[in-house]
Design a protein around this motif. Sequence first.
Motif, PDB file in Angstrom:
ATOM      1  N   UNK A  41      63.351  79.495 -50.791  1.00 51.74           N
ATOM      2  CA  UNK A  41      61.946  78.912 -51.064  1.00 51.74           C
ATOM      3  C   UNK A  41      62.514  77.728 -52.465  1.00 51.74           C
ATOM      4  N   UNK A  42      62.126  76.863 -52.407  1.00 51.23           N
ATOM      5  CA  UNK A  42      62.735  76.093 -52.982  1.00 51.23           C
ATOM      6  C   UNK A  42      61.981  75.358 -53.909  1.00 51.23           C
ATOM      7  N   UNK A  43      62.423  75.055 -55.210  1.00 53.65           N
ATOM      8  CA  UNK A  43      61.100  74.772 -56.243  1.00 53.65           C
ATOM      9  C   UNK A  43      60.346  73.435 -55.983  1.00 53.65           C
ATOM     10  N   UNK A  44      58.630  73.238 -56.429  1.00 55.07           N
ATOM     11  CA  UNK A  44      57.737  72.655 -56.061  1.00 55.07           C
ATOM     12  C   UNK A  44      57.392  73.239 -54.059  1.00 55.07           C
ATOM     13  N   UNK A  57      61.698  64.985 -54.087  1.00 50.88           N
ATOM     14  CA  UNK A  57      62.866  64.670 -53.843  1.00 50.88           C
ATOM     15  C   UNK A  57      62.987  66.351 -55.034  1.00 50.88           C
ATOM     16  N   UNK A  58      64.357  66.772 -55.085  1.00 49.05           N
ATOM     17  CA  UNK A  58      64.986  68.107 -55.306  1.00 49.05           C
ATOM     18  C   UNK A  58      66.354  67.934 -55.388  1.00 49.05           C
ATOM     19  N   UNK A 151      67.273  73.969 -60.636  1.00 47.72           N
ATOM     20  CA  UNK A 151      67.045  72.985 -59.477  1.00 47.72           C
ATOM     21  C   UNK A 151      66.091  71.690 -60.279  1.00 47.72           C
ATOM     22  N   UNK A 152      65.611  70.517 -60.096  1.00 45.28           N
ATOM     23  CA  UNK A 152      65.260  69.697 -61.078  1.00 45.28           C
ATOM     24  C   UNK A 152      64.438  69.154 -59.182  1.00 45.28           C
ATOM     25  N   UNK A 171      63.352  74.479 -62.945  1.00 45.67           N
ATOM     26  CA  UNK A 171      63.948  75.747 -62.534  1.00 45.67           C
ATOM     27  C   UNK A 171      65.117  76.004 -62.910  1.00 45.67           C
ATOM     28  N   UNK A 172      65.352  76.728 -64.039  1.00 41.78           N
ATOM     29  CA  UNK A 172      66.663  77.480 -64.287  1.00 41.78           C
ATOM     30  C   UNK A 172      66.750  78.678 -63.954  1.00 41.78           C
TER      31      UNK A 172
END
Length: 961
Positions: A41-44, A57-58, A151-152, A171-172
């Motif tokens: 699961x990727x941030x976003x 964009x991450x 993750x930015x 997301x830290x």
Amino acid sequence: MTFKLKSLPLAVAAVVASGALVGAPAFAQTAETAAPAQRVVVTGSLISRANTETPAPVQVLTAADIQKSGKTSVAELLTDLAANGAGTLGTGFAGAFANGASGISLRGLTVGATLVLIDGHRMAPYPLSDDAQRSFVDVSAIPFDAIESIEVLKSGASALYGSDAIAGVINIKLKKNLNGTRLAAEIGDTQHGGGKTKRMSISTGIGNLDEDGYNAFVTLEARKQGSIRVAEREQFGYANRDWRARGGNNINLGVPTTLNNFLTPTNTPFLYNPANPNNPAGVTNVNNPANYVFADPSKCNFALYRAGGCQVNDTESFIQPETENVNLMIGMTKKLSDNWELNLKGSIFQRESTNNRNAAPAAYNPLNFAGFTTLNNGVLTSRVGAIPSTLFAPGAQVGTNLVNPFAQPARLYGYIADIGPTLTTNNKATSTRFTADIVGEAMGWDVRGGVGATKVKNDLEYSGYTNRVNLYNALRNGSWNVLGNNSPALVSAVAPRFDNKLESTLNYADLVGSRELMQLGAGPLALAVGAHWHKREQNAPASSLTAIGAVANTSAFTIGDETNTAVFAELQATPIKNLELGISGRYDHYDTYGNSFTPAANFKWAPIQQFALRGTFARGFRAPNPAEVGNAGSFFTFNAINDPILCANGSRTTAGNVPTACGFAPPYVQTTNPDLQPEKSKSYTLGIIVEPMRGLNMSLDYYKIKINNLVVTQAGNDPSFVPTWVRGPAAPIDIATGVGTGTAVGTPSVGPILYGLSPYINAGSTETHGVEADVRYRWRLANDMGTVTANLSAAHTFGYVTAIGDTSYQLAGTQGPSSVGGATGNPKDRAQFTLGYNRGPLDVTATVNYTSGFSTIDPALGETDCATTAEHVGGRTYFSGLIQPANYCNVSSFTSTNLNIAYKITPNLTIRGAILNLFDKEAPYDVATYGNSGAGTSYNASLHQPGAVGRFFSLGLAYAF
């Protein structure tokens, strides 16, 4: 030649053609590093995926990236992000309301528009809000060794995460499990003095998830960073207060100039006769030595005083505050039956820092002061300290040292002994977090749930403030020694040390379920649904002495709470081959204002393996927080004005004007507004992903974000706003005679301005658009000579427009908006380039950070003449009464280079050395910022802090077993 790119296709074409595809995003692994496909699961997104190239964009910073940066804190690391911009909050802003803390501002839209998550969940915000308004998570409290990755997400994400995710999400992700033991220690120091840093950590873990069914670990980190004082950088122009050689004024403390009418506190107190005995008109004669009586003639006399020989050196203001961190985290992951897994974490992160407001030492002879305000049942109640007359009658005793020898009432000037050199706050911030997360499968659904209790507590101790009533009573009854050595009991009454306790809590519960519903076209139709609840409380009262106006402390207070409940959903589909579509939406209910619905949509189309086109659309919102709608108040200053009555024409020499009422920065009282509505945003991204060859990944993304219904203070954001000025009583003061710089004591028609009222309002909009480009290239050298990696990320802002009513201001490349975030500046370009080399045990990484220059003008303040930006934008008197030289109209670009070298002496032992600001680049001048260190420094602490710290060396060892 100048090109104006007004459309997205032209913008994309220009950047592609220029070869400016730069950055370090999270892209698919190359063939060299390919691993078995694993869904994450990727941030976003709420739906797991095998391909980590998302429609949004991450940027991902791994634990290895963090270690190779050479940095010693997360705050320093994130400040260098190319996407970080105006409104960021750095540790160099010692005078900030939220002093001691650090916050990130993606796309320059302030820390309030960037959502910071920990392990995908919300964290209690810092109890002291940025600018006494914006809620943010203090990233300086998070230790390096506890982080797995950062993750930015550089896209609006309120449709999934709710309020605050307007500009993006950070997301830290903390460590989930750990095996073995790792010991690490390092020490660092600056070349120019101060700033010595020590850090040590230990991490240990037991259990193997696959073999034992569990893993438990603990990590402990301690870090101490020494202070860097302004006095330790006085050899550099930005820290030197004497501007005469640069065409300006000497603003060193204790030096008489036209700015202070040749009357200013010095290193020893003195009595001054404000009326010339030989002049019946009472014209002040500051040139007559007979009008001065110094308490210690051996230390300061009239000749020394007028020659600047009684200067008071600022030995206390910080460029970098002293900080001490102790961080503990304990975690356990346990496999349960039927593919369920439970993760428990507990952490205590503690940071203690010593900050000062970078103000001059407390001095005698104030006519009045504003204490504080409180809100009682929504009604503003002023708390203004009453000051007895500061004139001492003829023959009167002044403390134990002086008797007024003049035939007229005399004034006492000087800095007050025994109470400390400046206003100081010792700030112990303790962040606690206890969470439980569970993942598993039930009835065909992938389920993730979590609950957490989070809290940030600040224990504050204040010193350097004076109880003016007690001080003047002690002076008049003869018990106070103006030269010092007063009894502890008397010092405590005159300069009380006092404390305060602030708390911010946020408890949450999250539940998300996802599954594939059916096959639709070329792929599955996947659904995720979820619910969120959080209860937030902010209890940050004014200290007891501040609330009653006993001391002039400008710290903010906030008392309030909010409850948020939300439901949300996301759909993903692949209707045709290589085309991914997604929609999402969220419904939030806040008990403070009502409801918000925020939809979003995205797509990614990859017609060939080497190329993809992606884009997003998202609505967003930021809910009014307790500092804006609760029981709250604060004092703030941000620019210089002329008193509309006492200095109507802005001249210190016009007959009848009060010189001290010209070009001064008035305090404002910030008031709340329970009828505020949320800020609302629309954001778009459109980009390309290119992988033209093995090892090379590139992306270019255009973004556009517009925020309406901004919650802003009325002063500085509404050109038609005329503050309600609260004045003190009219009292004798120096008034210009119109003859040269002459003044005479008189009583003006009105008293001086104490403060103005400035409520929060929903007004205007901010729109920004630009491009962000990223690339990562990795190649293996021939003959097994090692591997080279090159990563660049760059951001260019095409426009940053704020609007109030029918008036709009273009602020890209300017100092504005200076009323937000400490005048941190708004450069158009930021970039970061990282070049790495690895061969066997050797790992070398060089990082170059670039920030473009910008103008010191802030059009949003109506300031269009660079000849006055220092005073009118920054509130600084470098060139007051003079013409500001043209070379201070712009801030120069700034580039710093960091070098990190690591070598594995054995498979278990690693030695590391780093040099930050390798070429010792000096911070450029920024005369219009006020968000920096020291009242007299002239550099931008948010953008150019490494240039003020100077070259920094560190050496460390790590041992793992």
